[in-house]
Design a protein around this motif. Structure first.
Motif, PDB file in Angstrom:
ATOM      1  N   ILE A 201      58.143  79.057 155.180  1.00 34.22           N
ATOM      2  CA  ILE A 201      57.358  80.284 155.034  1.00 34.22           C
ATOM      3  C   ILE A 201      56.056  80.011 154.284  1.00 34.22           C
ATOM      4  O   ILE A 201      54.995  80.544 154.636  1.00 34.22           O
ATOM      5  CB  ILE A 201      58.186  81.367 154.320  1.00 34.22           C
ATOM      6  N   ALA A 202      56.102  79.168 153.248  1.00 36.60           N
ATOM      7  CA  ALA A 202      54.892  78.857 152.489  1.00 36.60           C
ATOM      8  C   ALA A 202      53.838  78.232 153.397  1.00 36.60           C
ATOM      9  O   ALA A 202      52.646  78.564 153.325  1.00 36.60           O
ATOM     10  CB  ALA A 202      55.216  77.931 151.321  1.00 36.60           C
ATOM     11  N   SER A 203      54.262  77.326 154.280  1.00 38.62           N
ATOM     12  CA  SER A 203      53.329  76.704 155.225  1.00 38.62           C
ATOM     13  C   SER A 203      52.741  77.750 156.158  1.00 38.62           C
ATOM     14  O   SER A 203      51.532  77.760 156.426  1.00 38.62           O
ATOM     15  CB  SER A 203      54.045  75.628 156.052  1.00 38.62           C
ATOM     16  N   ALA A 204      53.607  78.640 156.649  1.00 43.90           N
ATOM     17  CA  ALA A 204      53.149  79.672 157.583  1.00 43.90           C
ATOM     18  C   ALA A 204      52.153  80.622 156.929  1.00 43.90           C
ATOM     19  O   ALA A 204      51.273  81.161 157.591  1.00 43.90           O
ATOM     20  CB  ALA A 204      54.345  80.454 158.112  1.00 43.90           C
ATOM     21  N   PHE A 239      61.368  88.074 157.574  1.00 41.98           N
ATOM     22  CA  PHE A 239      61.280  86.620 157.707  1.00 41.98           C
ATOM     23  C   PHE A 239      60.234  86.034 156.769  1.00 41.98           C
ATOM     24  O   PHE A 239      60.481  85.037 156.081  1.00 41.98           O
ATOM     25  CB  PHE A 239      60.960  86.248 159.155  1.00 41.98           C
ATOM     26  N   LEU A 240      59.057  86.658 156.711  1.00 47.03           N
ATOM     27  CA  LEU A 240      57.977  86.109 155.890  1.00 47.03           C
ATOM     28  C   LEU A 240      58.236  86.257 154.398  1.00 47.03           C
ATOM     29  O   LEU A 240      57.612  85.578 153.585  1.00 47.03           O
ATOM     30  CB  LEU A 240      56.648  86.775 156.255  1.00 47.03           C
ATOM     31  N   ASN A 241      59.169  87.144 154.027  1.00 40.96           N
ATOM     32  CA  ASN A 241      59.500  87.300 152.608  1.00 40.96           C
ATOM     33  C   ASN A 241      60.864  86.698 152.263  1.00 40.96           C
ATOM     34  O   ASN A 241      61.297  86.762 151.118  1.00 40.96           O
ATOM     35  CB  ASN A 241      59.446  88.782 152.221  1.00 40.96           C
ATOM     36  N   GLY A 242      61.531  86.105 153.279  1.00 43.70           N
ATOM     37  CA  GLY A 242      62.763  85.364 153.048  1.00 43.70           C
ATOM     38  C   GLY A 242      63.854  86.151 152.347  1.00 43.70           C
ATOM     39  O   GLY A 242      64.437  85.689 151.368  1.00 43.70           O
ATOM     40  N   ARG A 243      64.149  87.363 152.858  1.00 38.61           N
ATOM     41  CA  ARG A 243      65.153  88.187 152.196  1.00 38.61           C
ATOM     42  C   ARG A 243      66.259  88.565 153.187  1.00 38.61           C
ATOM     43  O   ARG A 243      66.115  88.405 154.405  1.00 38.61           O
ATOM     44  CB  ARG A 243      64.503  89.446 151.622  1.00 38.61           C
ATOM     45  N   MET A 244      67.359  89.090 152.646  1.00 37.59           N
ATOM     46  CA  MET A 244      68.500  89.421 153.495  1.00 37.59           C
ATOM     47  C   MET A 244      68.362  90.772 154.191  1.00 37.59           C
ATOM     48  O   MET A 244      68.903  90.984 155.273  1.00 37.59           O
ATOM     49  CB  MET A 244      69.793  89.405 152.662  1.00 37.59           C
TER      50      MET A 244
END
Length: 319
Positions: A201-204, A239-244
């Motif tokens: 995500i950091a790369s994106a 997805f971009l914040n990586g949460r459930m």
């Protein structure tokens, strides 16, 4: 100069399993695009379809005005010369030195003399920071160095399109940061069209001009980086914040009522996002990664740097 790739109505299945359907997007010439998506959504299949290694069930892929889904093998071979591909593991020959690995495409596909091959190989090794490691074997170097060697090999035929299949896989965060900077620097130097498949995500958030997201057998969104990072689309935000909380589950399927409840609870706890609007992407628009000092910035990159300076005057990523 990179070339534009125009994908229209692309669908792919293996037997009864639909991988994705009706995918349409345009990868702008000379820009960096990223394709995201949960595991198993067919991102690598998409790359292989773009380069003609897999044939879609329906749709077209226009490259330099030619639909590669309808080309004969000989013509497809010619179009493939436009491509360089960095595979997940670098795909190096274990018994060959790095020099011979990188020289391999030149010896296989051209009739250049060894003196010219040496000049090109050393030039590409210098671009990726591998000068001095010519005689090392792949088994003697780190994963990050193997990725860079694979990238040098992808560059030797001067491709106009470079595909990266999860370049960050197996690398620690520091090596990923170095690789991201290398990708940005290379794009500024060679101006090719880049497409990166990644989970990072950091790369994106930092690297691309454009972001796409595959989910549940379709392309949810594709567009400019700033648009995706500030999107209210639930699966994009999740997805971009990586949460459930959101549509993506462990098995990729959640009940609609459960999704609605999770998102309502999330919005209640975080009423206004950092972008200032209700429901805006939680982490806001991350500053763009810019080419390193000393790397010439063509007009496109100069415009990006000016825009980033206006948007993030105190937090633009190190140039």
């Amino acid at each position: 100069m990179g070339v534009e790739i125009c994908v229209e109505g692309l669908s792919k299945s293996f037997g009864h399993q639909v991988i994705w359907q009706d995918v349409s997007l345009t990868l702008p010439a000379g820009e960096i695009s990223v394709m995201l998506g949960p595991s198993g959504t067919g991102k690598s299949v998409f790359l292989k379809t773009l380069v003609g290694l897999l044939k879609p069930d329906r749709g077209s892929v226009l490259i330099a005005g030619r639909d590669i889904t309808r080309l004969r093998e000989h013509d497809l071979y010619e179009v493939r010369k436009l491509f360089g591909v960095l595979f997940q593991d670098g795909a190096l020959f274990g018994s060959m030195s790095l020099y011979d690995n990188i020289a391999f495409p030149l010896r296989e596909h051209t009739r250049k003399p060894e003196s010219e091959i040496k000049r090109i190989v050393l030039e590409k090794m210098e671009m990726v920071g591998l000068l001095g490691a010519e005689e090392k074997l792949p088994g003697e170097i780190s994963g990050g160095m193997r990725k860079r060697a694979g990238l040098a090999r992808a560059l030797v035929l001067d491709p106009e399109i470079i595909l990266f299949d999860e370049p960050d896989s197996g690398l620690d965060p520091v090596r990923v940061a170095y690789l991201n900077q290398l990708i940005v620097d290379l794009n500024a130097q060679i101006d090719a069209t880049f497409l990166i498949v990644t989970h990072d995500i950091a790369s994106a958030r930092q690297v691309p001009d454009n972001i796409g997201l595959l989910f549940r057998r379709e392309l949810v969104m594709f567009g400019p980086r700033e648009q995706l990072l500030a999107s209210d689309e639930p699966v994009v935000r999740q997805f971009l914040n990586g949460r459930m909380q959101g549509p993506i589950g462990m098995a990729e399927e959640k009940d609609a009522a459960q999704i609605e409840q999770e998102l309502a609870e999330l919005d209640a706890g975080n009423h206004r996002g950092p972008m200032g609007g209700e429901g805006a992407s939680d982490a806001g628009v991350t500053p763009r990664l810019l080419p390193s000092d000393g790397v010439a910035r063509p007009p496109r990159w100069q415009a990006i740097a000016q825009r980033e300076t206006r948007s993030h005057p105190h937090q633009v990523a190190d140039a």
